[in-house]
Design an enzyme around this catalytic site. Structure first.
Site, mmCIF file in Angstrom:
data_model
loop_
_atom_site.group_PDB
_atom_site.id
_atom_site.type_symbol
_atom_site.label_atom_id
_atom_site.label_comp_id
_atom_site.label_asym_id
_atom_site.label_seq_id
_atom_site.Cartn_x
_atom_site.Cartn_y
_atom_site.Cartn_z
ATOM 1 N N ASP A 23 0.850 -1.363 -0.066
ATOM 2 C CA ASP A 23 0.019 0.128 -0.116
ATOM 3 C C ASP A 23 0.843 1.247 0.009
ATOM 4 O O ASP A 23 0.502 2.255 0.549
ATOM 5 C CB ASP A 23 -0.786 -0.056 1.320
ATOM 6 N N LYS A 26 1.791 2.099 -5.022
ATOM 7 C CA LYS A 26 2.400 1.295 -6.393
ATOM 8 C C LYS A 26 1.476 1.453 -7.439
ATOM 9 O O LYS A 26 1.993 2.051 -8.795
ATOM 10 C CB LYS A 26 2.521 -0.152 -6.283
ATOM 11 N N ALA A 49 -4.213 -7.897 -3.539
ATOM 12 C CA ALA A 49 -3.600 -6.672 -3.921
ATOM 13 C C ALA A 49 -4.699 -5.746 -4.114
ATOM 14 O O ALA A 49 -6.047 -6.055 -4.611
ATOM 15 C CB ALA A 49 -2.795 -6.638 -5.232
ATOM 16 N N GLY A 50 -4.486 -4.328 -3.806
ATOM 17 C CA GLY A 50 -5.410 -3.391 -4.219
ATOM 18 C C GLY A 50 -4.612 -2.179 -4.593
ATOM 19 O O GLY A 50 -4.144 -1.479 -3.515
ATOM 20 N N HIS A 51 -4.641 -1.842 -5.728
ATOM 21 C CA HIS A 51 -3.942 -0.722 -6.367
ATOM 22 C C HIS A 51 -4.790 0.458 -6.871
ATOM 23 O O HIS A 51 -5.531 0.043 -7.738
ATOM 24 C CB HIS A 51 -2.877 -1.307 -7.451
ATOM 25 N N GLN A 234 2.034 -6.149 -2.963
ATOM 26 C CA GLN A 234 2.500 -6.188 -1.549
ATOM 27 C C GLN A 234 3.706 -5.296 -1.329
ATOM 28 O O GLN A 234 4.043 -4.445 -2.108
ATOM 29 C CB GLN A 234 2.554 -7.616 -1.297
ATOM 30 N N ALA A 309 -7.433 -1.092 0.655
ATOM 31 C CA ALA A 309 -8.066 -0.995 -0.887
ATOM 32 C C ALA A 309 -8.731 -2.238 -1.224
ATOM 33 O O ALA A 309 -9.750 -2.386 -1.982
ATOM 34 C CB ALA A 309 -7.107 -0.710 -1.737
ATOM 35 N N ASP A 343 2.487 14.601 1.142
ATOM 36 C CA ASP A 343 1.407 15.749 1.479
ATOM 37 C C ASP A 343 0.705 15.218 2.821
ATOM 38 O O ASP A 343 0.243 16.071 3.577
ATOM 39 C CB ASP A 343 0.318 15.467 0.507
HETATM 40 P P1 GDP Z 1 -0.810 0.245 -3.501
HETATM 41 O O1 GDP Z 1 -1.247 -1.028 -3.157
HETATM 42 O O2 GDP Z 1 0.761 0.463 -3.415
HETATM 43 O O3 GDP Z 1 -1.168 0.420 -5.040
HETATM 44 O O4 GDP Z 1 -1.517 1.447 -2.687
HETATM 45 P P2 GDP Z 1 -2.964 1.605 -2.252
HETATM 46 O O5 GDP Z 1 -3.889 1.842 -3.567
HETATM 47 O O6 GDP Z 1 -3.255 0.350 -1.712
HETATM 48 O O7 GDP Z 1 -2.791 2.880 -1.337
HETATM 49 C C1 GDP Z 1 -2.327 3.786 -1.420
HETATM 50 C C2 GDP Z 1 -3.192 5.018 -1.105
HETATM 51 O O8 GDP Z 1 -2.738 6.418 -1.096
HETATM 52 C C3 GDP Z 1 -4.851 4.856 -2.370
HETATM 53 O O9 GDP Z 1 -5.809 5.457 -1.561
HETATM 54 C C4 GDP Z 1 -3.959 6.220 -3.333
HETATM 55 O O10 GDP Z 1 -4.982 6.802 -4.061
HETATM 56 C C5 GDP Z 1 -3.378 6.830 -2.415
HETATM 57 N N1 GDP Z 1 -2.166 7.736 -2.827
HETATM 58 C C6 GDP Z 1 -1.280 7.395 -3.646
HETATM 59 N N2 GDP Z 1 -0.257 8.198 -3.576
HETATM 60 C C7 GDP Z 1 -0.648 9.382 -2.865
HETATM 61 C C8 GDP Z 1 0.014 10.562 -2.337
HETATM 62 O O11 GDP Z 1 0.991 11.308 -2.793
HETATM 63 N N3 GDP Z 1 -0.819 11.459 -1.638
HETATM 64 C C9 GDP Z 1 -2.164 11.024 -0.817
HETATM 65 N N4 GDP Z 1 -2.673 11.788 -0.194
HETATM 66 N N5 GDP Z 1 -2.606 9.788 -1.478
HETATM 67 C C10 GDP Z 1 -1.807 9.313 -2.302
HETATM 68 P P1 IMO Z 2 -0.735 -4.020 -2.399
HETATM 69 O O1 IMO Z 2 -0.305 -4.623 -3.530
HETATM 70 C C1 IMO Z 2 -1.193 -4.629 2.088
HETATM 71 C C2 IMO Z 2 -1.246 -8.793 3.887
HETATM 72 C C3 IMO Z 2 -2.357 -8.952 4.341
HETATM 73 C C4 IMO Z 2 -1.724 -10.027 5.481
HETATM 74 C C5 IMO Z 2 -0.574 -10.737 4.813
HETATM 75 C C6 IMO Z 2 -0.895 -12.094 4.222
HETATM 76 O O2 IMO Z 2 -2.292 -3.563 -2.316
HETATM 77 O O3 IMO Z 2 0.078 -3.523 -1.584
HETATM 78 P P2 IMO Z 2 -2.519 -12.814 2.310
HETATM 79 O O4 IMO Z 2 -3.982 -12.572 1.830
HETATM 80 O O5 IMO Z 2 -1.745 -12.280 1.231
HETATM 81 O O6 IMO Z 2 -2.450 -14.338 2.220
HETATM 82 O O7 IMO Z 2 -2.248 -11.998 3.551
HETATM 83 O O8 IMO Z 2 -0.431 -9.750 3.602
HETATM 84 N N1 IMO Z 2 -1.362 -8.265 2.357
HETATM 85 C C7 IMO Z 2 -1.239 -6.964 1.896
HETATM 86 N N2 IMO Z 2 -1.095 -5.658 2.563
HETATM 87 N N3 IMO Z 2 -1.198 -4.627 0.609
HETATM 88 C C8 IMO Z 2 -1.521 -5.639 0.084
HETATM 89 O O9 IMO Z 2 -1.228 -5.532 -1.300
HETATM 90 C C9 IMO Z 2 -1.242 -6.754 0.663
HETATM 91 N N4 IMO Z 2 -1.564 -8.103 0.344
HETATM 92 C C10 IMO Z 2 -1.512 -9.041 1.488
HETATM 93 O O10 IMO Z 2 -3.198 -7.991 5.102
HETATM 94 O O11 IMO Z 2 -1.090 -9.419 6.587
HETATM 95 MG MG MG Z 3 -2.967 -1.810 -1.912
#
Ligand code: GDP
Ligand code: IMO
Ligand code: MG
Length: 434
Positions: A23, A26, A49-51, A234, A309, A343
């Site tokens: 998170d 990415k 994953a939740g991107h 991850q 996410a 930010d």
């Molecule tokens: P990922 O799994 O690495 O793709 O990240 P996630 O999408 O799970 O979580 C990142 C969160 O931060 C999402 O809600 C994005 O929209 C948000 N985000 C990404 N970059 C920025 C940033 O520079 N500033 C803020 N405030 N939010 C961001």
């Molecule tokens: P993105 O790509 C944050 C965490 C779970 C748990 C551990 C194992 O969005 O960054 P799993 O379901 O993979 O067997 O769970 O890994 N986890 C994540 N935490 N971002 C993720 O993906 C994750 N994918 C798995 O919360 O602790």
């Molecule tokens: Mg994520």
């Protein structure tokens, strides 16, 4: 191909990895960078994953489809290292198409990728329940059990969906084995084999147009001079080999996983971008030395909207941890850092940075990956001045507030890796190129 944003020539393949507990942002970075790569590839993990991608006043969360899909010139590949729930994939294809983005001819799925079946999700939840006090806190998407079958050599792969006879044989074998577990170990009802054979036979024609030998495809594209961005899911500290085991996921998010999970060999990779959040978050259980169970941690979560996410769970929050990051950057061979969510720190008068740990009265600088040690460390902090201002209007690093620049420079020096992107908001244009 010219790297339009940096002016440098692009590598044939770049890996983008999360360096913390996932998170890091990415999805935003991959979407932002995808206009200068021909192909984006997911190489491990699955719908855990939740991107998140924010564009045109929309916020979209992708779980399986690579984050380059909203760039119409970009080809997206789900590599052999990913575990795919066919129902989740079809749902996501529909979501993307409903937004006006055609995926036909732009999305390819590896014939060798393993499938996540309903019994994997059920086993994920049953094994978590059985762990009682030692739960991993998985996403419940069946990731671990699917990889277990892959490594036990009994898994069902995407290619099997295209051969009804083989699919039926494998399903019957697998379900017979799982039903023994459900009945004898977990005292649950058995699954209906015939219903599942009928349901999964339906995927044949639907999924066929997307399936290809992506390993060969990617290597032919490299030979033809195309550029590839390998999108990790991850983060390093959740890596099954290098992370905070057993509180990890069941794959290799680190850059090495990009090779095995795509079939792109290491000699084609000459850039590894490590995505670093300006503070730390973790969702699920496991050690987190800089976790803040106070109002500062609350504030980071509130301002950063730190909710999962994928599962909506509240993310645990704390200051940035340079001991963990130095380790992550070495393991993935990170050549440049993309710093995100800067930010979120805009309103903090003071910002703390963990520079070492104390363990049994001694200062240590190396990250311990075994729970018995990591659970006993306490962070040593250096306090930096906050900037108490927004940098969202900054078009260049020079235009950012001096204290924000000091924070970035401090991280750069401590990590010994240059910061090349600074993200100051979720949108595409809220990115400063350093
Ligand atoms: P990922 O799994 O690495 O793709 O990240 P996630 O999408 O799970 O979580 C990142 C969160 O931060 C999402 O809600 C994005 O929209 C948000 N985000 C990404 N970059 C920025 C940033 O520079 N500033 C803020 N405030 N939010 C961001
Ligand atoms: P993105 O790509 C944050 C965490 C779970 C748990 C551990 C194992 O969005 O960054 P799993 O379901 O993979 O067997 O769970 O890994 N986890 C994540 N935490 N971002 C993720 O993906 C994750 N994918 C798995 O919360 O602790
Ligand atoms: Mg994520």
């Amino acid at each position: 191909m010219e790297d339009r944003k940096s002016g440098r020539p692009a590598a044939s393949a770049t890996v983008l990895v999360g360096t913390q507990f996932g998170d890091e942002g990415k999805g935003k970075l991959v979407d932002y960078l995808s206009d200068k790569y021909d192909i984006v590839v997911r190489y491990q993990g699955g719908a855990n994953a939740g991107h998140t991608i924010c564009f045109d006043n929309k916020t979209v969360v992708l779980h399986l489809i690579p984050s380059g899909i909203f760039n119409k010139d970009c080809i997206c590949v789900i590599g052999n290292g990913v575990v795919i729930d066919p129902n989740a994939l079809l749902e996501e294809i529909k979501k993307v198409e409903d937004l006006g983005y055609d995926v036909r001819g732009r999305l390819f799925i590896s014939h060798n990728a393993h499938l996540i079946m309903p019994y994997h999700k059920r086993l994920d939840s049953l094994s978590e329940t059985a762990l009682s006090d030692n739960k991993i806190g998985t996403t419940g998407r069946g990731i671990g059990p699917s990889y277990e079958d892959k490594f036990a050599r009994s898994g069902i792969r995407v290619v099997d969906l295209l051969n009804p006879q083989v699919l039926e044989e494998k399903l019957r074998e697998n379900i017979a084995a799982k039903n023994k577990l459900f009945k004898n170990i977990y005292d649950k009802e058995e699954l209906d084999v015939d219903a599942m054979v009928r349901e999964y036979a339906e995927f044949d024609k639907i999924i066929d147009p997307f399936v290809t030998n992506t390993q060969l495809y990617l290597n032919r594209q490299i030979k033809a001079g195309k550029t590839i961005l390998l999108e990790g899911a991850q983060g390093c500290l959740l890596d099954v080999d290098h992370g905070t085991y057993p509180f990890v996921t069941s794959s290799n998010p680190t850059s090495g996983g990009a090779c095995t999970g795509s079939g792109v060999a290491p000699n084609h990779i000459d850039k590894v971008i490590g995505v670093v959040k300006a503070y730390t978050t973790r969702v699920g259980n496991g050690d987190f030395p800089t976790e803040l169970n106070d109002e500062v941690g609350e504030a980071l979560g509130r301002i950063g909207h730190e909710f999962g996410a994928t599962t909506g769970r509240k993310r645990r929050c704390g200051w940035i941890d340079l001991v963990a990051l130095r380790y992550s950057l070495i393991i993935s061979g990170v050549t440049e850092v993309a710093l995100t969510k800067l930010d979120v720190l805009d309103t903090f008068e003071e910002i703390k940075v963990c520079t070492s740990y104390m363990l049994d009265g001694k200062e240590i600088h190396d990250f311990p990956t075994e729970h018995q040690t990591l659970s006993r460390v306490t962070p040593v902090y250096k306090t930096l001045k906050g900037w108490m201002a927004s940098n969202s209007g900054a078009k260049s690093f020079a235009e950012m507030h001096e204290n924000a620049r000091n924070y970035v420079t401090f991280l750069e020096e401590a990590l010994d890796v240059p910061v090349t992107f600074i993200s100051v908001g979720p949108g595409r244009d809220e990115t400063v190129f350093k």
